[in-house]
Design an enzyme around this catalytic site. Structure first.
Site, PDB file in Angstrom:
ATOM      1  N   SER A  24       0.795  -1.234   0.000  1.00  0.00           N
ATOM      2  CA  SER A  24       0.000   0.000   0.000  1.00  0.00           C
ATOM      3  C   SER A  24       0.828   1.285   0.000  1.00  0.00           C
ATOM      4  O   SER A  24       0.254   2.377  -0.056  1.00  0.00           O
ATOM      5  CB  SER A  24      -0.951   0.013   1.199  1.00  0.00           C
ATOM      6  OG  SER A  24      -2.055  -0.812   0.943  1.00  0.00           O
ATOM      7  N   LYS A  27      -0.016   3.782  -2.575  1.00  0.00           N
ATOM      8  CA  LYS A  27      -1.008   4.841  -2.418  1.00  0.00           C
ATOM      9  C   LYS A  27      -0.377   6.231  -2.320  1.00  0.00           C
ATOM     10  O   LYS A  27      -1.081   7.242  -2.464  1.00  0.00           O
ATOM     11  CB  LYS A  27      -1.882   4.566  -1.189  1.00  0.00           C
ATOM     12  CG  LYS A  27      -2.783   3.331  -1.343  1.00  0.00           C
ATOM     13  CD  LYS A  27      -3.609   3.083  -0.092  1.00  0.00           C
ATOM     14  CE  LYS A  27      -4.647   1.986  -0.277  1.00  0.00           C
ATOM     15  NZ  LYS A  27      -4.099   0.629  -0.242  1.00  0.00           N
ATOM     16  N   SER A  85      -5.892   3.380   4.744  1.00  0.00           N
ATOM     17  CA  SER A  85      -5.471   2.595   3.576  1.00  0.00           C
ATOM     18  C   SER A  85      -6.644   1.954   2.847  1.00  0.00           C
ATOM     19  O   SER A  85      -6.550   0.817   2.363  1.00  0.00           O
ATOM     20  CB  SER A  85      -4.457   1.516   4.001  1.00  0.00           C
ATOM     21  OG  SER A  85      -3.630   1.153   2.927  1.00  0.00           O
TER      22      SER A  85
END
Length: 215
Positions: A24, A27, A85
């Site tokens: 993640s 991101k 997230s």
């Protein structure tokens, strides 16, 4: 690796150019492209059916799960992506910016190339494991520094707890350094089966800002 956030100078590195699954931490680029493309954080975005029915995306989602067509502001979706997230928030942002997640990922890769991230290829905007979805600690440090040039990102990345939907959706930061490390300004955690646990951490003390990336 550890870099100076202002100059990009590499301070410490170990296998920093070796490509791994970034989870993640992806991101960070999702937030960067969104910040550069969206001029109004109060614009409302309708969450698509894809964003809330894809089983992989649902591995990390807003809770309670949105219904197709439910609307959120860009600000709310960035908050959900940065703090907790939320994958569905990222897909919704990508679709709003580019019309589809696939087209948005093309923007992500183009921006990575512009920044000189030579060993990075994005296959999605969430960081879910996918063949060929790879980056390096050095490249992630580069995009982290670029994101920090947008001071508004710290309105999300430094928050320990928040909420959406009038308190119905609680957000808790996946980055515990925000709560326990003096001067922490973010930035993003990541964890998948392939990637293991990853972190791009940023902190500032006495006018000196550093970014540390571990894959």
């Amino acid at each position: 690796c550890v870099i100076d956030a202002d100059t990009g100078e590499l301070i410490v590195g170990s296998r920093e150019q070796e490509a791994f699954a970034p989870a993640s931490i992806t991101k960070i680029m999702t937030a960067l492209v969104t910040a550069e493309q969206c001029t109004n954080l109060d614009d409302r975005i309708a969450v698509s059916e894809k964003a809330v029915t894809d089983l992989e995306v649902m591995s990390s989602t807003l809770s309670p799960m949105p219904k197709p067509g439910e609307t959120f502001t860009v600000n709310e979706l960035l908050k959900a992506a940065a703090i907790s997230s939320a994958n569905d928030a990222c897909v919704a942002l990508g679709e709003a910016v580019s019309g589809s997640e696939e087209t948005f990922v093309e923007l992500m890769n183009a921006r990575a190339a512009e920044l000189g991230m030579k060993n990075t290829v994005f296959k999605n905007c969430t960081g879910l494991d996918a063949e060929g979805h790879l980056s390096t600690a050095r490249d992630i440090a580069i995009m982290s520094a670029e994101l920090l040039k947008h001071p508004e990102i710290k309105n999300y990345s430094t928050v320990w707890m928040d909420s959406l939907r009038d308190g119905a959706t609680e957000l808790t930061n996946t980055n515990r350094l925000v709560r326990f490390y003096k001067g922490c300004t973010g930035l993003k955690t990541g964890s998948t089966d392939e990637a293991g646990c990853c972190l791009s951490a940023s902190a500032e003390r006495d006018g000196m800002e550093r970014i540390s990336v571990t894959l």
